[in-house]
Design an enzyme around this catalytic site. Structure first.
Site, PDB file in Angstrom:
ATOM      1  N   GLU A 137       5.060  -4.974   7.389  1.00  0.00           N
ATOM      2  CA  GLU A 137       4.243  -4.585   8.455  1.00  0.00           C
ATOM      3  C   GLU A 137       4.579  -3.603   9.376  1.00  0.00           C
ATOM      4  OE1 GLU A 137       2.583  -6.233   5.760  1.00  0.00           O
ATOM      5  OE2 GLU A 137       1.534  -5.473   4.639  1.00  0.00           O
TER       6      GLU A 137
ATOM      7  N   GLU B 202      -0.551  -8.956  -0.158  1.00  0.00           N
ATOM      8  CA  GLU B 202      -1.891  -9.696  -0.064  1.00  0.00           C
ATOM      9  C   GLU B 202      -2.768  -8.887  -0.970  1.00  0.00           C
ATOM     10  OE1 GLU B 202      -1.933  -6.207   3.034  1.00  0.00           O
ATOM     11  OE2 GLU B 202      -2.945  -8.111   4.793  1.00  0.00           O
TER      12      GLU B 202
ATOM     13  N   GLY C 123       0.753  -5.061   1.282  1.00  0.00           N
ATOM     14  CA  GLY C 123      -0.040  -4.788   0.611  1.00  0.00           C
ATOM     15  C   GLY C 123      -0.549  -5.239  -0.720  1.00  0.00           C
TER      16      GLY C 123
ATOM     17  N   ALA D 201       0.803  -0.515   0.231  1.00  0.00           N
ATOM     18  CA  ALA D 201       0.055   0.200  -0.083  1.00  0.00           C
ATOM     19  C   ALA D 201       0.670   1.203   0.266  1.00  0.00           C
ATOM     20  CB  ALA D 201      -0.789   0.109   1.203  1.00  0.00           C
TER      21      ALA D 201
HETATM   22  C1  HXC Z   1       5.179   4.345  -1.542  1.00  0.00           C
HETATM   23  C2  HXC Z   1       6.845   3.424  -2.306  1.00  0.00           C
HETATM   24  C3  HXC Z   1       6.824   2.359  -1.774  1.00  0.00           C
HETATM   25  C4  HXC Z   1       5.576   1.910  -0.810  1.00  0.00           C
HETATM   26  C5  HXC Z   1       7.927   1.518  -2.620  1.00  0.00           C
HETATM   27  N1  HXC Z   1       7.933   3.356  -3.164  1.00  0.00           N
HETATM   28  N2  HXC Z   1       7.223   1.308  -2.085  1.00  0.00           N
HETATM   29  N3  HXC Z   1       5.810   4.225  -2.380  1.00  0.00           N
HETATM   30  N4  HXC Z   1       4.713   3.352  -0.717  1.00  0.00           N
HETATM   31  N5  HXC Z   1       5.112   1.283   0.059  1.00  0.00           N
HETATM   32  C6  HXC Z   1       8.346   4.679  -4.168  1.00  0.00           C
HETATM   33  C7  HXC Z   1      10.060   4.459  -2.894  1.00  0.00           C
HETATM   34  O1  HXC Z   1       9.445   5.750  -2.273  1.00  0.00           O
HETATM   35  C8  HXC Z   1      10.399   5.169  -4.272  1.00  0.00           C
HETATM   36  O2  HXC Z   1      10.265   6.215  -4.519  1.00  0.00           O
HETATM   37  C9  HXC Z   1      10.591   4.465  -5.224  1.00  0.00           C
HETATM   38  O3  HXC Z   1       9.125   3.925  -5.339  1.00  0.00           O
HETATM   39  C10 HXC Z   1      11.075   3.148  -5.760  1.00  0.00           C
HETATM   40  O4  HXC Z   1      11.661   2.831  -4.669  1.00  0.00           O
HETATM   41  P1  HXC Z   1      13.244   2.405  -3.824  1.00  0.00           P
HETATM   42  O5  HXC Z   1      13.224   2.085  -2.453  1.00  0.00           O
HETATM   43  O6  HXC Z   1      14.018   3.963  -4.490  1.00  0.00           O
HETATM   44  O7  HXC Z   1      13.715   1.245  -4.069  1.00  0.00           O
HETATM   45  P2  HXC Z   1      14.774   0.440  -3.575  1.00  0.00           P
HETATM   46  O8  HXC Z   1      15.664   0.753  -2.991  1.00  0.00           O
HETATM   47  O9  HXC Z   1      14.706  -0.841  -5.322  1.00  0.00           O
HETATM   48  O10 HXC Z   1      14.353  -1.001  -2.812  1.00  0.00           O
HETATM   49  C11 HXC Z   1      12.811  -1.127  -3.459  1.00  0.00           C
HETATM   50  C12 HXC Z   1      11.800  -2.150  -1.603  1.00  0.00           C
HETATM   51  C13 HXC Z   1      11.119  -0.542  -0.955  1.00  0.00           C
HETATM   52  C14 HXC Z   1      12.677  -2.655  -1.218  1.00  0.00           C
HETATM   53  C15 HXC Z   1      11.007  -2.952  -2.671  1.00  0.00           C
HETATM   54  O11 HXC Z   1      11.008   0.602  -2.084  1.00  0.00           O
HETATM   55  C16 HXC Z   1      10.701  -0.251   0.180  1.00  0.00           C
HETATM   56  O12 HXC Z   1      11.169  -1.354   0.836  1.00  0.00           O
HETATM   57  N6  HXC Z   1       9.234  -0.568  -0.628  1.00  0.00           N
HETATM   58  C17 HXC Z   1       8.483  -0.630   0.800  1.00  0.00           C
HETATM   59  C18 HXC Z   1       8.175  -1.906   1.098  1.00  0.00           C
HETATM   60  C19 HXC Z   1       6.837  -1.829   2.625  1.00  0.00           C
HETATM   61  O13 HXC Z   1       7.409  -2.046   2.905  1.00  0.00           O
HETATM   62  N7  HXC Z   1       5.531  -2.117   1.492  1.00  0.00           N
HETATM   63  C20 HXC Z   1       4.569  -2.650   2.860  1.00  0.00           C
HETATM   64  C21 HXC Z   1       3.729  -1.487   3.058  1.00  0.00           C
HETATM   65  S1  HXC Z   1       2.324  -0.966   4.504  1.00  0.00           S
HETATM   66  P3  HXC Z   1      11.374   7.847  -4.508  1.00  0.00           P
HETATM   67  O14 HXC Z   1      10.213   8.808  -5.069  1.00  0.00           O
HETATM   68  O15 HXC Z   1      11.834   7.827  -3.447  1.00  0.00           O
HETATM   69  O16 HXC Z   1      11.388   7.295  -5.298  1.00  0.00           O
HETATM   70  C22 HXC Z   1       1.407  -1.901   3.171  1.00  0.00           C
HETATM   71  C23 HXC Z   1       0.347  -1.947   4.166  1.00  0.00           C
HETATM   72  C24 HXC Z   1      -0.961  -3.101   3.901  1.00  0.00           C
HETATM   73  O17 HXC Z   1       1.498  -2.567   2.479  1.00  0.00           O
HETATM   74  C25 HXC Z   1      -1.865  -3.449   4.585  1.00  0.00           C
HETATM   75  C26 HXC Z   1      -2.989  -2.945   3.721  1.00  0.00           C
HETATM   76  C27 HXC Z   1      -3.027  -2.798   2.065  1.00  0.00           C
END
Ligand code: HXC
Length: 258
Positions: A132, A112, A109, A66
């Site tokens: 998460e 999911e 998400g 998400a």
């Molecule tokens: C918003 C996101 C994002 C996310 C990536 N981006 N994941 N933006 N929400 N979940 C954005 C980054 O901010 C970045 O934007 C761009 O995408 C590229 O990501 P990078 O991090 O620069 O890439 P990389 O270094 O290759 O790392 C990839 C990654 C990392 C390991 C997937 O992005 C990451 O850890 N993302 C978050 C994963 C996460 O925690 N997901 C769960 C979210 S909570 P900019 O603008 O900086 O270039 C969730 C709740 C679920 O999902 C319940 C409700 C549905």
């Protein structure tokens, strides 16, 4: 390729291919994207010519979760008033068969979303996880529930409590995905599987999906009664008559979805 910006929709015979298209954010599932996905699914539900749906992202990311930037400053009250998470459940209950074609990140998400689909075909580069806990929350779109049902308690606990990511191979060993294919062909594999499902009589496919989802939701005797009712109901369909008659006459059945 048609459709709107965040979801690209393509029709291939009786299949709909929906591609998440927010590459700059690794397909993070913000409100706008999930809105478009819901609208696309609503249209597909009404289109009798479409018999199965494949949902894919890009090679690099199915979806990285998400959108964290949309929720980082939200309160509990604001989150609970937001219909966003209900869209994952709506996909989970979608009446036609759904297949997630996952390459790259399927996190939070995104994982999911794949779990809400009926089946998952992964590329060798796919990475699944529920991270998460690492950002102070839990999976809120069915992750704890669907993982527990799909993998059992111990495995779900480990993934959700550590936030550890698993590779496609490990996901296959865990029973999280149906099959793993090379990056070059995972989407074709998913489409092939979808075609196989789409070729089945749709009312029977719908009944089968309904019964399996119901079985995951209720006790054994309720599930068995519901299955029997769905089985009986199919005897009032033309496709049941055609399917069984074709067997007896040693010919290929022609199903009409009636
Ligand atoms: C918003 C996101 C994002 C996310 C990536 N981006 N994941 N933006 N929400 N979940 C954005 C980054 O901010 C970045 O934007 C761009 O995408 C590229 O990501 P990078 O991090 O620069 O890439 P990389 O270094 O290759 O790392 C990839 C990654 C990392 C390991 C997937 O992005 C990451 O850890 N993302 C978050 C994963 C996460 O925690 N997901 C769960 C979210 S909570 P900019 O603008 O900086 O270039 C969730 C709740 C679920 O999902 C319940 C409700 C549905």
């Amino acid at each position: 390729m048609g459709g709107s910006e965040l979801i690209l929709q393509e029709t291939r015979g009786s299949l709909a291919l929906l591609r998440l298209n927010r590459p700059q954010a690794l397909n993070a599932l913000n409100h706008a994207l999930m809105d478009e996905l819901e609208n696309a699914l609503d249209r597909i539900e009404k289109d009798a010519a479409i018999r199965a749906v494949v949902i894919a992202g890009s090679e690099r990311a199915f979806a990285a979760g998400a959108d964290i930037k949309e929720m980082d400053s939200k309160t509990s009250e604001q989150m609970s008033a937001d219909p966003h998470l209900g869209r994952w459940d709506k996909l989970g209950a979608f009446p036609k068969p759904t297949i997630a074609a996952v390459s790259g990140f399927a996190l939070g998400g995104g994982c999911e979303l794949a779990l809400a689909c009926d089946m998952i075909v992964a590329s060798e580069s796919a990475v699944f996880g529920q991270p998460e806990i690492l950002i102070g929350v839990i999976p809120g779109a069915g992750g704890t529930v669907r993982l527990a049902k799909a993998l059992g308690k111990q495995r779900a606990m480990e993934l959700v409590l550590t936030g550890r990511r698993v590779t496609a191979r490990e996901a296959a060993a865990l029973g999280l995905v149906n099959r793993v294919a090379p990056v070059e062909s995972y989407l074709d594999e998913a489409l092939k599987l979808a075609e196989q499902v789409a070729a089945q009589p749709p009312l029977a496919a719908r009944a089968a999906k309904t019964s399996i989802l119901h079985a995951l939701d209720v006790g054994l005797s309720d599930a068995l009664s519901a299955e029997r009712r769905l089985f009986w109901e199919l005897f009032d369909t033309e496709d049941q008559k055609e399917g069984m008659k074709a067997f007896v006459e040693k010919r290929k059945a022609v199903f009409r979805g009636r």
